[in-house]
Write a protein that holds these residues in place. Structure first.
Motif, mmCIF file in Angstrom:
data_model
loop_
_atom_site.group_PDB
_atom_site.id
_atom_site.type_symbol
_atom_site.label_atom_id
_atom_site.label_comp_id
_atom_site.label_asym_id
_atom_site.label_seq_id
_atom_site.Cartn_x
_atom_site.Cartn_y
_atom_site.Cartn_z
ATOM 1 N N ILE A 175 35.085 49.409 50.703
ATOM 2 C CA ILE A 175 35.881 50.466 51.332
ATOM 3 C C ILE A 175 34.943 51.351 52.145
ATOM 4 O O ILE A 175 33.873 51.741 51.664
ATOM 5 C CB ILE A 175 36.590 51.326 50.252
ATOM 6 N N HIS A 176 35.340 51.672 53.373
ATOM 7 C CA HIS A 176 34.605 52.663 54.154
ATOM 8 C C HIS A 176 35.097 54.049 53.729
ATOM 9 O O HIS A 176 36.296 54.339 53.835
ATOM 10 C CB HIS A 176 34.831 52.449 55.650
ATOM 11 N N THR A 177 34.183 54.869 53.268
ATOM 12 C CA THR A 177 34.596 56.185 52.757
ATOM 13 C C THR A 177 35.299 57.009 53.835
ATOM 14 O O THR A 177 36.185 57.813 53.532
ATOM 15 C CB THR A 177 33.387 56.960 52.203
ATOM 16 N N ALA A 178 34.925 56.796 55.087
ATOM 17 C CA ALA A 178 35.543 57.565 56.173
ATOM 18 C C ALA A 178 37.017 57.221 56.379
ATOM 19 O O ALA A 178 37.743 57.972 57.042
ATOM 20 C CB ALA A 178 34.776 57.344 57.471
ATOM 21 N N ASP A 179 37.479 56.103 55.809
ATOM 22 C CA ASP A 179 38.866 55.677 56.007
ATOM 23 C C ASP A 179 39.849 56.430 55.116
ATOM 24 O O ASP A 179 41.073 56.317 55.315
ATOM 25 C CB ASP A 179 39.008 54.174 55.739
ATOM 26 N N TYR A 180 39.348 57.158 54.117
ATOM 27 C CA TYR A 180 40.225 57.881 53.193
ATOM 28 C C TYR A 180 39.710 59.299 53.009
ATOM 29 O O TYR A 180 38.502 59.532 52.950
ATOM 30 C CB TYR A 180 40.290 57.170 51.831
ATOM 31 N N ASP A 181 40.645 60.229 52.884
ATOM 32 C CA ASP A 181 40.272 61.632 52.700
ATOM 33 C C ASP A 181 39.670 61.885 51.324
ATOM 34 O O ASP A 181 38.815 62.768 51.168
ATOM 35 C CB ASP A 181 41.487 62.539 52.890
ATOM 36 N N THR A 182 40.130 61.125 50.321
ATOM 37 C CA THR A 182 39.674 61.361 48.954
ATOM 38 C C THR A 182 39.376 60.038 48.254
ATOM 39 O O THR A 182 39.928 58.994 48.626
ATOM 40 C CB THR A 182 40.729 62.124 48.122
ATOM 41 N N ILE A 183 38.555 60.101 47.233
ATOM 42 C CA ILE A 183 38.296 58.923 46.412
ATOM 43 C C ILE A 183 39.559 58.506 45.671
ATOM 44 O O ILE A 183 39.818 57.304 45.484
ATOM 45 C CB ILE A 183 37.132 59.179 45.430
ATOM 46 N N ASP A 184 40.384 59.474 45.265
ATOM 47 C CA ASP A 184 41.623 59.158 44.547
ATOM 48 C C ASP A 184 42.529 58.285 45.406
ATOM 49 O O ASP A 184 43.070 57.270 44.934
ATOM 50 C CB ASP A 184 42.363 60.450 44.167
ATOM 51 N N ALA A 185 42.684 58.652 46.686
ATOM 52 C CA ALA A 185 43.532 57.870 47.582
ATOM 53 C C ALA A 185 42.965 56.478 47.808
ATOM 54 O O ALA A 185 43.711 55.485 47.873
ATOM 55 C CB ALA A 185 43.687 58.604 48.918
#
Length: 340
Positions: free
Chosen positions: A42-52
């Motif tokens: 997963i690219h961290t920039a693709d989601y606002d939060t780790i939960d999502a």
């Protein structure tokens, strides 16, 4: 440190995660013996939060419902809200428990996970740099350039491996040679200082390349780490080639410093994707020369082996070893474990 009791071990299924500044990687372990269920990076920039990210990329794509989570994150762990050093995610274990259904969340440093891998991976996942020696069961150091620069120690005592987390990537890095003194004035500083992470990471490759160009009085033509690495390895750009030579020299110096701090006679292990990508450059003389040049202890340094960890998911493999057999490792959980 007391060995964990059976009732104190994380309950299966267990979600394990390696969360860096750029990428996050997850596996689910169904039991002690089974192969892990693996998920795409997963690219961290693709989601606002780790939960999502966990919900969309893991939980929504499997029938498994993990009871526990063991997360390795790139940053220091203090309190109930844990920001990552090089991305905008904040890990909130209580929220993970409330919103995603975990009953037990343990958060450790990402290079603790790399140290767990160094303690548990088979020998064929380490590629020696320099003299081929068998690493004895003594203290070890693991470090690696990636989005940032991680460092951890690994101590063996009472038949147990104890990872020692730290923020060694933020120690000072200074010039020594005449060429260093030409280049370092052009390195971007943070509040007046040059830390190792300003040079020895992905963006650091570009920082160093630009500084070399400025020292040479030419305009930089490369702007991303992969291009600097590719041109440096191919020797198709003079400044990129020198960037790689200086990069591995400085990495060797820092690795040698950390080996002295830990008296790491068991070896120094380079982890992370950059180390694997620049393996040909690391095998040239500059890395070991920088590593061994530690007068008055140069003779000692010649006998400390150095390796590149070649497992493609080493941190997750280390976390899996711990999750399956926590009694074999000394992981401090105080202030880092949350339970329903």
């Amino acid at each position: 440190m007391a060995r964990p009791q059976d009732s104190d071990k994380p309950a299966f299924p267990i979600l394990i995660g390696d969360i860096g500044g750029t990428n996050a990687r997850f596996w689910i372990l169904t039991d002690v013996f089974g192969e892990p269920q693996q998920f795409p990076n997963i690219h961290t920039a693709d989601y606002d939060t780790i939960d999502a990210a966990i919900q969309a990329e893991v939980l929504d794509k499997t029938a498994q419902r993990p009871k526990s989570a063991i997360l390795a994150i790139a940053g220091p762990i203090e309190g109930d809200e844990i920001p990552l050093t090089n991305c905008d995610w904040v890990v909130r274990p209580k929220q993970l428990i409330d919103d995603l259904g975990f009953s037990d969340v343990l958060v450790i440093n990402d290079f603790e996970a790399q140290a767990l891998a160094v303690a548990s991976l088979p020998e064929h996942y380490r590629d020696p740099i320099g003299p081929v020696t068998t690493a004895p069961v003594f203290s070890r150091v693991v470090l690696g350039p990636g989005t940032g620069l991680g460092v951890a120690g690994l101590v063996h005592a009472q038949e147990t491996w104890f990872p020692v987390p730290g923020e060694g990537g933020h120690v000072d890095l200074g010039p020594r040679s005449d060429r260093d003194y030409q280049v370092f004035p052009h390195i971007e500083r943070i509040e007046g200082r040059v830390s190792a992470e300003q040079i020895l990471c992905g963006r650091g490759l570009v920082n160093l390349y630009r500084a070399i160009c400025m020292a040479d009085g030419i305009e930089p033509v490369l702007s991303i780490p992969a291009d600097v690495t590719a041109h440096g390895l191919a020797d198709s750009n003079a400044q990129a080639a020198e960037t790689l030579r200086l990069f591995v020299t400085y990495l060797g110096r820092l690795a040698g410093d950390m080996a002295l701090v830990m008296m790491a006679k068991g070896g120094v292990y380079l982890a992370g994707g950059i180390s694997q990508k620049i393996l040909p450059a690391l095998k040239r003389p500059e890395f070991r020369a920088g590593f061994e040049d530690k007068a008055p202890h140069s003779a000692l340094m010649k006998h400390i082996p150095t390796f590149v960890v070649t497992h493609p998911q080493a941190a997750l493999a280390g976390l899996a070893s711990f999750a399956r057999t926590p009694q074999h490792f000394g992981i401090a959980t105080e202030g880092r474990r949350w339970r329903r």
